[in-house]
Write a protein that holds these residues in place. Structure first.
Motif, PDB file in Angstrom:
ATOM      1  N   PRO A 139      35.969  38.778  38.812  1.00 30.07           N
ATOM      2  CA  PRO A 139      35.773  37.494  38.488  1.00 30.07           C
ATOM      3  C   PRO A 139      35.275  36.832  39.661  1.00 30.07           C
ATOM      4  CG  PRO A 139      38.234  38.088  38.639  1.00 30.07           C
ATOM      5  CD  PRO A 139      37.494  39.044  38.641  1.00 30.07           C
ATOM      6  N   LYS A 140      34.561  35.814  39.633  1.00 29.94           N
ATOM      7  CA  LYS A 140      33.912  35.066  40.604  1.00 29.94           C
ATOM      8  C   LYS A 140      35.202  34.451  41.520  1.00 29.94           C
ATOM      9  CE  LYS A 140      30.722  31.320  42.014  1.00 29.94           C
ATOM     10  NZ  LYS A 140      30.001  30.134  41.364  1.00 29.94           N
ATOM     11  N   GLU A 172      40.910  30.874  31.020  1.00 27.97           N
ATOM     12  CA  GLU A 172      39.467  30.387  31.168  1.00 27.97           C
ATOM     13  C   GLU A 172      38.782  31.436  31.669  1.00 27.97           C
ATOM     14  OE1 GLU A 172      37.001  26.939  33.467  1.00 27.97           O
ATOM     15  OE2 GLU A 172      39.157  26.974  33.731  1.00 27.97           O
ATOM     16  N   ILE A 173      39.006  32.309  32.781  1.00 27.34           N
ATOM     17  CA  ILE A 173      38.283  33.152  33.249  1.00 27.34           C
ATOM     18  C   ILE A 173      38.109  34.574  32.281  1.00 27.34           C
ATOM     19  CG2 ILE A 173      37.912  35.105  35.020  1.00 27.34           C
ATOM     20  CD1 ILE A 173      39.433  33.031  36.815  1.00 27.34           C
ATOM     21  N   HIS A 174      39.229  34.705  31.486  1.00 29.93           N
ATOM     22  CA  HIS A 174      39.129  35.663  30.422  1.00 29.93           C
ATOM     23  C   HIS A 174      38.107  35.273  29.582  1.00 29.93           C
ATOM     24  CE1 HIS A 174      40.930  38.750  27.728  1.00 29.93           C
ATOM     25  NE2 HIS A 174      41.278  37.855  26.883  1.00 29.93           N
ATOM     26  N   GLU A 175      38.160  34.359  29.103  1.00 29.24           N
ATOM     27  CA  GLU A 175      37.309  33.975  28.043  1.00 29.24           C
ATOM     28  C   GLU A 175      35.836  33.978  28.623  1.00 29.24           C
ATOM     29  OE1 GLU A 175      37.773  33.551  24.967  1.00 29.24           O
ATOM     30  OE2 GLU A 175      39.667  33.770  25.043  1.00 29.24           O
ATOM     31  N   LYS A 176      35.519  33.548  29.702  1.00 24.91           N
ATOM     32  CA  LYS A 176      34.266  33.902  30.576  1.00 24.91           C
ATOM     33  C   LYS A 176      33.860  35.376  30.534  1.00 24.91           C
ATOM     34  CE  LYS A 176      33.959  29.477  33.111  1.00 24.91           C
ATOM     35  NZ  LYS A 176      34.349  28.863  34.560  1.00 24.91           N
ATOM     36  N   MET A 177      34.861  36.296  30.862  1.00 18.46           N
ATOM     37  CA  MET A 177      34.631  37.669  30.780  1.00 18.46           C
ATOM     38  C   MET A 177      34.866  38.321  29.275  1.00 18.46           C
ATOM     39  SD  MET A 177      36.566  38.025  34.311  1.00 18.46           S
ATOM     40  CE  MET A 177      36.579  39.832  34.470  1.00 18.46           C
ATOM     41  N   SER A 178      34.378  37.800  28.276  1.00 16.92           N
ATOM     42  CA  SER A 178      34.893  38.034  26.780  1.00 16.92           C
ATOM     43  C   SER A 178      34.265  39.594  26.685  1.00 16.92           C
ATOM     44  CB  SER A 178      34.230  37.323  25.982  1.00 16.92           C
ATOM     45  OG  SER A 178      32.573  37.088  26.265  1.00 16.92           O
ATOM     46  N   SER A 179      33.150  39.993  27.198  1.00 10.87           N
ATOM     47  CA  SER A 179      32.631  41.401  27.012  1.00 10.87           C
ATOM     48  C   SER A 179      33.639  42.398  27.339  1.00 10.87           C
ATOM     49  CB  SER A 179      31.171  41.457  27.889  1.00 10.87           C
ATOM     50  OG  SER A 179      31.275  41.288  28.920  1.00 10.87           O
ATOM     51  N   LYS A 186      36.970  42.019  27.434  1.00  7.93           N
ATOM     52  CA  LYS A 186      38.441  42.097  26.811  1.00  7.93           C
ATOM     53  C   LYS A 186      38.702  43.187  26.079  1.00  7.93           C
ATOM     54  CE  LYS A 186      38.260  37.080  25.399  1.00  7.93           C
ATOM     55  NZ  LYS A 186      38.375  36.186  23.895  1.00  7.93           N
ATOM     56  N   ASN A 209      42.209  42.286  30.368  1.00  7.15           N
ATOM     57  CA  ASN A 209      40.674  42.431  30.918  1.00  7.15           C
ATOM     58  C   ASN A 209      40.602  43.499  31.873  1.00  7.15           C
ATOM     59  OD1 ASN A 209      37.949  41.644  31.340  1.00  7.15           O
ATOM     60  ND2 ASN A 209      38.309  39.834  30.243  1.00  7.15           N
TER      61      ASN A 209
END
Length: 331
Positions: A218-219, A254-261, A263, A291
């Motif tokens: 993550p960023k 929030e980060i988890h959702e941004k990295m949905s691919s 999951k 994730n």
């Protein structure tokens, strides 16, 4: 021998006595030159398993140079460097060991030599050893500090019973360990026989998966990790057939959702695809949100076509491990 009963949760310590460690054990400091000795056995810290009384590996004088420490049969070789690794093994022969160890011999006037190894592995002793270690990169125990530490020791009528009880338990544990080793060997033989049939198979994992892909960091990297939240699985968490979540990282929802691919879903096979742990895989069955980072690949099988357990067992088998360069190119 009649059955010995001891209530370990309610030990009567009213008649226990306090002793300094140098009263409990003697520090054996005889020096050995590996290039000028008749001793055949060398024990380094790498030969001692964490939390084990038994030393199952050894080296030779040709492996090392520099002054070492002599030990005798039944002495305890205690790793004074990085004490948190909890290395203290019983010597079953005469030999010499690393200078990063202490060679300790129980004082039979204070503690039963049969009980001493268990005392060394107790949380009481090991936690104290960690507390008095000095240095940041390789914390080390100094005998000058250790010898002044005080511990309570039971009287003879109690420590003999404790020693008998603990050695009986240790024998059962060793039998279970040996059974586990033999079962693993048997399982590997079965896997080899079964998976050998797939050596020339034209099938590829992509034919039976709906997803093959790794995650990202993550960023912000580790700065965005949290004390709790969504599990962020890294390669150190993926073992052969299981997970070690003792140091799992967490990210926000929030980060988890941004990295949905990336999951992770239940029954996903997670495979380490880089570094020293490349090829280790396990099936995720926690049910908790998770994730993965870029070092872990998700293999999501079409379960009607390929059982995820079969895939994970195949990858972790000796035959599968030889295919890792091919497996990691499937992406």
């Amino acid at each position: 021998m009649s059955e010995i009963k001891i209530d370990l949760n309610n030990l009567n310590k009213s008649n226990w006595k306090t002793y300094r460690f140098d009263e409990i054990a003697k520090n054996i400091s005889e020096r050995v030159d590996p290039n000028n000795t008749d001793l055949k056995i060398y024990i380094g810290l790498e030969h001692i398993d964490s939390e084990s009384l038994h030393i199952k590996r050894q080296g030779t004088p040709d492996d090392v140079n520099g002054q070492k420490l002599k030990f005798y049969k039944n002495d305890i070789i205690f790793g004074r460097r990085r004490a948190y690794q909890r290395k203290a093994g019983i010597a079953t022969w005469d030999g010499f060991c690393s200078a990063h160890a202490l060679v300790l011999r129980a004082n039979p006037e204070v503690i039963d030599p049969e009980l001493f190894p268990f005392f060394m592995h107790s949380d009481l002793f090991m936690n104290r050893a960690i507390d008095i270690s000095v240095g940041s990169l390789s914390p080390t125990i100094n005998w000058g500090t250790l010898k002044h530490q005080e511990f309570m020791i039971p009287p003879k009528d109690q420590y003999e019973k404790l020693a008998h009880l603990l050695w009986t338990a240790e024998g059962s544990i060793e039998n279970l360990r040996q059974t586990h080793v033999e079962l693993c060997q048997y399982k590997e033989c079965l896997n080899k026989k079964h998976f050998e049939a797939y050596r020339k198979s034209p099938n590829r994992v992509g034919m039976y998966t709906s997803k093959v892909g790794s995650g990202v960091t993550p960023k912000g990297g580790s700065k965005v990790y949290q004390e709790s939240g969504v599990q962020f699985i890294r390669s150190q968490n993926v073992l052969l057939g299981s997970f070690d979540m003792s140091d799992v990282a967490y990210i926000s929802e929030e980060i988890h959702e941004k990295m949905s691919s990336s999951k992770v879903l239940n029954n996903d096979v997670l495979l380490n695809i880089t570094g020293a742990s490349i090829g280790r895989s396990a099936i995720y069955k926690s049910g908790e949100s998770a994730n993965v980072n870029q070092h872990v690949c998700i293999l999501r099988t079409i379960e009607e076509e390929l059982d995820p357990l079969f895939l994970s067992e195949f990858i972790n088998s000796a035959f599968g491990q030889k295919q890792i360069p091919i497996i990691t190119s499937w992406r």
